[in-house]
Design an enzyme around this catalytic site. Structure first.
Site, PDB file in Angstrom:
ATOM      1  CG  HIS A 129      85.032  24.114  62.571  1.00 37.19           C
ATOM      2  ND1 HIS A 129      85.577  25.232  62.885  1.00 37.19           N
ATOM      3  CD2 HIS A 129      84.635  23.927  61.219  1.00 37.19           C
ATOM      4  CE1 HIS A 129      85.652  26.015  61.706  1.00 37.19           C
ATOM      5  NE2 HIS A 129      84.885  25.224  60.613  1.00 37.19           N
ATOM      6  CB  CYS A 137      89.286   5.090  66.083  1.00 39.49           C
ATOM      7  SG  CYS A 137      90.641   4.151  65.788  1.00 39.49           S
ATOM      8  CB  CYS A 140      88.822   1.508  62.999  1.00 40.12           C
ATOM      9  SG  CYS A 140      88.070   1.704  64.807  1.00 40.12           S
ATOM     10  CB  CYS A 193      90.721  -1.077  65.747  1.00 38.09           C
ATOM     11  SG  CYS A 193      91.677   0.456  66.511  1.00 38.09           S
TER      12      CYS A 193
HETATM   13  N1  APR Z   1      80.993  39.429  70.925  1.00 34.31           N
HETATM   14  C1  APR Z   1      81.190  39.534  69.705  1.00 34.31           C
HETATM   15  N2  APR Z   1      82.246  39.016  68.957  1.00 34.31           N
HETATM   16  C2  APR Z   1      83.377  39.077  69.931  1.00 34.31           C
HETATM   17  C3  APR Z   1      83.690  38.969  71.107  1.00 34.31           C
HETATM   18  C4  APR Z   1      82.169  39.159  72.011  1.00 34.31           C
HETATM   19  N3  APR Z   1      82.276  39.245  73.130  1.00 34.31           N
HETATM   20  N4  APR Z   1      84.792  38.746  71.800  1.00 34.31           N
HETATM   21  C5  APR Z   1      85.487  38.695  70.432  1.00 34.31           C
HETATM   22  N5  APR Z   1      84.505  38.761  69.338  1.00 34.31           N
HETATM   23  C6  APR Z   1      85.004  38.311  67.761  1.00 34.31           C
HETATM   24  C7  APR Z   1      86.281  38.971  67.591  1.00 34.31           C
HETATM   25  O1  APR Z   1      86.465  40.491  67.096  1.00 34.31           O
HETATM   26  C8  APR Z   1      86.719  38.185  66.304  1.00 34.31           C
HETATM   27  O2  APR Z   1      86.341  38.830  65.113  1.00 34.31           O
HETATM   28  O3  APR Z   1      84.988  36.974  67.560  1.00 34.31           O
HETATM   29  C9  APR Z   1      85.868  36.981  66.487  1.00 34.31           C
HETATM   30  C10 APR Z   1      86.665  35.589  66.911  1.00 34.31           C
HETATM   31  O4  APR Z   1      87.379  35.319  65.868  1.00 34.31           O
HETATM   32  P1  APR Z   1      88.386  34.166  66.046  1.00 34.31           P
HETATM   33  O5  APR Z   1      89.143  33.979  67.128  1.00 34.31           O
HETATM   34  O6  APR Z   1      89.009  33.983  64.586  1.00 34.31           O
HETATM   35  O7  APR Z   1      87.343  32.947  65.933  1.00 34.31           O
HETATM   36  P2  APR Z   1      86.599  32.365  64.825  1.00 34.31           P
HETATM   37  O8  APR Z   1      86.086  33.063  63.790  1.00 34.31           O
HETATM   38  O9  APR Z   1      85.408  31.366  65.415  1.00 34.31           O
HETATM   39  O10 APR Z   1      87.748  30.945  64.402  1.00 34.31           O
HETATM   40  C11 APR Z   1      87.035  30.134  63.181  1.00 34.31           C
HETATM   41  O11 APR Z   1      89.033  29.015  63.439  1.00 34.31           O
HETATM   42  O12 APR Z   1      90.742  28.404  64.715  1.00 34.31           O
HETATM   43  C12 APR Z   1      89.747  27.775  63.885  1.00 34.31           C
HETATM   44  O13 APR Z   1      88.427  25.932  64.364  1.00 34.31           O
HETATM   45  C13 APR Z   1      88.724  27.094  65.038  1.00 34.31           C
HETATM   46  O14 APR Z   1      86.624  27.424  64.740  1.00 34.31           O
HETATM   47  C14 APR Z   1      87.651  28.050  64.795  1.00 34.31           C
HETATM   48  C15 APR Z   1      88.092  28.923  63.610  1.00 34.31           C
END
Ligand code: APR
Length: 303
Positions: A129, A137, A140, A193
Site C-alpha cells: 500500500h 503529484c 503529473c 508541474c
Molecule cells: N498483534 C497481533 N495482531 C494484532 C495486534 C497485535 N499486537 N493488535 C491487533 N491485531 C490484529 C487485530 O486483531 C486485527 O485482526 O491486527 C488486525 C488489524 O486489522 P486492521 O485494523 O483491519 O488492519 P489491516 O488488516 O492491516 O488493514 C488492511 O485496510 O484500512 C486499510 O489500507 C489500510 O492497510 C490497511 C488495510
C-alpha cells in the site's frame, strides 16, 4: 477427542518449529497488528476513528478531492506518529528471517516505514500500500520516494504538535474542537508541474496497486510451491493481501500460520490440516516462533 488433538497440532510451537526449519519458500502477509505494539493504532479496532471520521473513509481519492486539507491533516498526523515510534521485535524478527532464509518474502500492507527502519532487506519486502513517507503529484508523474519533513508545511503544523496537557488529547484529535480551515494554496504543490497538489504516496481504496510489484509477487508465488505463509496482524478484509495465503497454498505442503491478537472461532474452523494459529501480540510471538532460525532478536535502528 479428535477435535482437541487437531487443535493441539494447530497451536503447537514445537511442531511449528519443525515445519519452519524445513521451510525454504516462506511468504508473510502483514497488517496493522504488526505495528500495534509500537504504538500505532489499527484500522478496524479501537483507534480506528480519527476525530469522528472512520479512518477507512478518509483513505479515498474522493475524500481527498472533497477536502484535501482534512485528508492531509489525517496523513500528516499518521506521518508524525510513525516518526515518533520505533520498530518492535516483530519487525526485527521478520527482517532477520529474511537474512537467514533467502526464500522468504514479506508482503506488508503497512505504510508506517517500520519494516524499512528495522532493516528488512528491500529485495525481500513488498510494500503493497505504499508509504506515508513518499509523496506524489495528484496529476503529473512527479514523486518524492522519501520525505520525512514534519510538519510537511506550516499549514499541517497542528498534526505535528504535542499535547500541551499530556492528560488531554491533542486538540487536533478532539472532534469538539474545530479544525483550522486549510486553503488549497497552503498545501504542498508539485515542484515539477507547479500546478497540482501533492498527495501521500499510499494506495487509497479504489486505486490500483503498483502493477510491476503485483506481477513480481504473482511470479514468485507461481515459481515453485510455497512451504509456509505467515499471516500476521491483519483482519484479512482488504484484497489483494487477503487472498495471498490461499493463492500460495499447495494442499498437503503449505502451512498457513495465523498470528493475531484475536483468532475467532470461524478462523479456527477455516484452518486446514497442517495450518497453525497463534493468538497473542505479534511482537511477543514472532521472536519466539522464529527463534530457532533467527536466534535472539537484537533490534537496533542504525543512526
Ligand atoms: N498483534 C497481533 N495482531 C494484532 C495486534 C497485535 N499486537 N493488535 C491487533 N491485531 C490484529 C487485530 O486483531 C486485527 O485482526 O491486527 C488486525 C488489524 O486489522 P486492521 O485494523 O483491519 O488492519 P489491516 O488488516 O492491516 O488493514 C488492511 O485496510 O484500512 C486499510 O489500507 C489500510 O492497510 C490497511 C488495510
Amino acid at each position: 477427542m479428535a477435535a482437541s488433538s487437531a487443535r493441539a497440532a494447530l497451536t503447537s510451537i514445537p511442531l511449528f518449529h519443525e515445519k519452519l526449519r524445513k521451510s525454504n519458500r516462506i511468504l508473510a502477509v502483514c497488517g496493522a497488528g504488526l505495528s500495534a505494539a509500537s504504538g500505532l493504532p489499527t484500522f478496524r479496532g479501537a483507534g480506528g476513528l480519527w476525530r469522528n471520521h472512520n479512518a477507512v473513509d478518509l483513505a479515498t481519492p474522493e475524500a481527498f478531492d472533497a477536502d484535501p486539507g482534512l485528508v492531509w491533516l489525517f496523513y500528516a498526523y499518521r506521518r508524525h506518529m510513525a516518526l515518533n515510534v520505533k520498530p518492535n521485535p516483530a519487525h526485527y524478527a521478520l527482517a532477520e528471517l529474511a537474512r537467514k532464509k533467502p526464500g522468504f518474502r514479506c508482503l506488508s500492507q503497512n505504510v508506517d516505514n517500520l519494516h524499512v527502519r528495522a532493516h528488512h532487506p528491500p529485495s525481500q519486502l513488498s510494500l503493497l500500500h505504499g508509504s506515508l513517507f513518499s509523496l506524489k503529484c495528484t496529476t503529473c508523474p512527479w514523486t518524492d520516494p522519501y520525505n520525512t519533513a514534519d510538519p510537511l508545511c506550516p499549514a499541517l503544523a497542528p498534526a505535528a504538535e504535542s499535547s500541551p496537557d499530556p492528560t488531554k488529547p491533542l486538540p487536533l484529535l478532539d472532534p469538539s474542537q474545530p479544525l483550522a480551515d486549510i486553503k488549497e494554496s497552503e498545501l504542498p504543490h508539485c515542484p515539477d508541474c507547479k500546478k497540482e497538489l501533492v498527495r501521500p504516496g499510499v494506495v487509497w481504496f479504489g486505486e490500483m496497486l503498483d502493477e510491476q510489484m503485483l506481477e513480481d509477487i504473482d511470479e514468485w508465488i507461481e515459481q515453485e510451491p510455497v512451504d509456509m505463509v505467515l499471516v500476521i496482524g491483519t483482519s484479512s478484509f482488504v484484497y489483494p493481501a487477503a487472498g495471498y495465503a490461499e493463492r500460495a497454498r499447495t494442499e498437503g505442503r503449505t502451512s498457513v500460520v495465523t498470528v493475531n491478537l484475536e483468532i475467532t472461532g470461524k478462523d479456527w474452523e477455516s484452518m486446514a490440516e497442517g495450518d497453525f494459529g497463534f493468538e497473542g501480540d505479534a511482537s511477543l510471538l514472532l521472536p519466539e516462533l522464529l527463534g530457532p532460525v533467527i536466534g535472539e532478536v537484537k533490534g537496533e535502528e542504525e543512526g
